[in-house]
Design a protein around this motif. Structure first.
Motif, PDB file in Angstrom:
ATOM      1  N   UNK A 105     -11.638  -2.121   7.888  1.00 43.51           N
ATOM      2  CA  UNK A 105     -11.821  -0.895   7.800  1.00 43.51           C
ATOM      3  C   UNK A 105     -11.441  -0.228   8.999  1.00 43.51           C
ATOM      4  N   UNK A 106     -11.699  -0.579  10.149  1.00 43.24           N
ATOM      5  CA  UNK A 106     -11.360   0.120  11.375  1.00 43.24           C
ATOM      6  C   UNK A 106     -10.001   0.265  11.482  1.00 43.24           C
ATOM      7  N   UNK A 107      -9.007  -0.670  11.229  1.00 44.19           N
ATOM      8  CA  UNK A 107      -7.756  -0.876  11.391  1.00 44.19           C
ATOM      9  C   UNK A 107      -6.887   0.003  10.456  1.00 44.19           C
ATOM     10  N   UNK A 108      -7.623   0.064   9.242  1.00 45.68           N
ATOM     11  CA  UNK A 108      -7.012   1.016   8.137  1.00 45.68           C
ATOM     12  C   UNK A 108      -7.161   2.313   8.598  1.00 45.68           C
ATOM     13  N   UNK A 109      -8.346   2.848   8.993  1.00 40.67           N
ATOM     14  CA  UNK A 109      -8.504   4.225   9.514  1.00 40.67           C
ATOM     15  C   UNK A 109      -7.756   4.460  10.758  1.00 40.67           C
ATOM     16  N   UNK A 110      -7.482   3.648  11.605  1.00 39.29           N
ATOM     17  CA  UNK A 110      -7.064   3.831  12.777  1.00 39.29           C
ATOM     18  C   UNK A 110      -5.279   3.764  12.815  1.00 39.29           C
ATOM     19  N   UNK A 111      -4.717   2.755  11.857  1.00 38.61           N
ATOM     20  CA  UNK A 111      -3.440   2.373  12.136  1.00 38.61           C
ATOM     21  C   UNK A 111      -2.528   2.441  10.743  1.00 38.61           C
ATOM     22  N   UNK A 112      -3.270   2.381   9.361  1.00 39.49           N
ATOM     23  CA  UNK A 112      -2.457   2.124   8.443  1.00 39.49           C
ATOM     24  C   UNK A 112      -1.427   3.081   7.866  1.00 39.49           C
ATOM     25  N   UNK A 113      -1.933   4.522   8.279  1.00 40.56           N
ATOM     26  CA  UNK A 113      -1.047   5.641   7.986  1.00 40.56           C
ATOM     27  C   UNK A 113       0.164   5.569   8.525  1.00 40.56           C
ATOM     28  N   UNK A 114       0.355   5.104   9.892  1.00 44.06           N
ATOM     29  CA  UNK A 114       1.575   4.796  10.741  1.00 44.06           C
ATOM     30  C   UNK A 114       2.138   3.552  11.105  1.00 44.06           C
ATOM     31  N   UNK A 115       1.591   2.599  10.704  1.00 46.32           N
ATOM     32  CA  UNK A 115       2.014   1.196  10.724  1.00 46.32           C
ATOM     33  C   UNK A 115       1.933   0.435   9.471  1.00 46.32           C
ATOM     34  N   UNK A 116       3.241   0.231   8.973  1.00 51.15           N
ATOM     35  CA  UNK A 116       3.538  -0.495   7.568  1.00 51.15           C
ATOM     36  C   UNK A 116       2.772  -1.761   7.583  1.00 51.15           C
ATOM     37  N   UNK A 117       2.859  -2.529   8.715  1.00 51.87           N
ATOM     38  CA  UNK A 117       2.570  -3.981   8.531  1.00 51.87           C
ATOM     39  C   UNK A 117       1.007  -4.119   8.566  1.00 51.87           C
ATOM     40  N   UNK A 118       0.423  -3.177   9.296  1.00 51.81           N
ATOM     41  CA  UNK A 118      -1.046  -2.818   9.094  1.00 51.81           C
ATOM     42  C   UNK A 118      -1.600  -2.423   7.832  1.00 51.81           C
ATOM     43  N   UNK A 119      -0.842  -1.364   7.275  1.00 54.73           N
ATOM     44  CA  UNK A 119      -0.996  -0.959   5.963  1.00 54.73           C
ATOM     45  C   UNK A 119      -1.087  -2.202   5.051  1.00 54.73           C
ATOM     46  N   UNK A 120       0.085  -2.889   4.950  1.00 54.02           N
ATOM     47  CA  UNK A 120       0.157  -4.003   3.873  1.00 54.02           C
ATOM     48  C   UNK A 120      -0.981  -4.929   4.102  1.00 54.02           C
ATOM     49  N   UNK A 121      -1.428  -5.153   5.402  1.00 52.63           N
ATOM     50  CA  UNK A 121      -2.453  -6.230   5.488  1.00 52.63           C
ATOM     51  C   UNK A 121      -3.938  -5.698   5.041  1.00 52.63           C
TER      52      UNK A 121
END
Length: 193
Positions: A105-121
């Motif tokens: 959840x933390x990673x989705x909120x912090x990074x997913x909008x600008x990091x495609x690899x994190x968004x996929x994960x």
């Protein structure tokens, strides 16, 4: 002559995972990682390449550990209701040796909008959790524990949304008693006839 590693990779990866989980990606510096992991900077780069690659590996480690723990807890449950209560309790209290909240959840909120690899994960992680919830709902519906008036997919989506919200709230000073009441009310939808 190549030097042998002086550390167990999973052990230092767990340390990196907890640090990223607690502080987030941006706030965690390479110096923080070197100090927290207890390895030399050169070893960190030789083994994990860079901060982003280390983060992705730490994220995978988080997913592996969490999925294993959730699957075991559900398998040990005698009923679907017990399994669902376990999920809520785990999301609120976690394990004794982990930071509050959820790295996913933390990673989705912090990074997913600008990091495609994190968004996929993160999307994959959310899908895995929702799939597990749906399996529990179907189990409960088949055994007559849960309502069949609402489709299992729809119930899983609503309950997953509640679990994500709880994981965010656990990062705050919200009293655990309030979180437990939210969990109880979230489960109420399963009984609604």
């Amino acid at each position: 002559m190549a030097r042998s590693k002086e550390f167990e990779e999973k052990v230092v990866l767990d340390k990196a995972m907890k640090l990223f989980w607690e502080q987030g990606y941006e706030k965690t510096s390479m110096s923080d990682l070197v100090e927290h992991m207890g390895i030399h900077r050169r070893s960190l780069y030789d083994t994990f390449t860079d901060k982003h690659t280390l983060f992705l590996k730490a994220f995978d480690r988080f997913a592996e550990r969490t999925n294993s723990r959730l699957a075991a807890g559900v398998k040990e449950s005698a009923t679907a209701e017990d399994a669902m209560k376990f999920l809520f309790k785990y999301m609120i209290f976690g394990d004794e040796d982990t930071p509050p909240g959820c790295m996913l959840v933390n990673s989705a909120a912090e990074l997913a909008v600008r990091d495609m690899e994190v968004d996929v994960k993160t999307r994959a992680g959310f899908s895995d959790t929702e799939r597990l919830i749906k399996e529990i709902v179907v189990w409960g519906q088949e055994k007559g524990e849960f309502t069949t008036a609402i489709e299992a997919d729809d119930l899983a989506q609503v309950l997953h949304n509640s679990l994500v919200g709880l994981r965010v709230l656990t990062r705050t000073s919200t009293p655990k008693e309030k979180l437990e009441r939210i969990a109880e009310l979230s489960m109420y939808i399963l009984k609604k006839k």
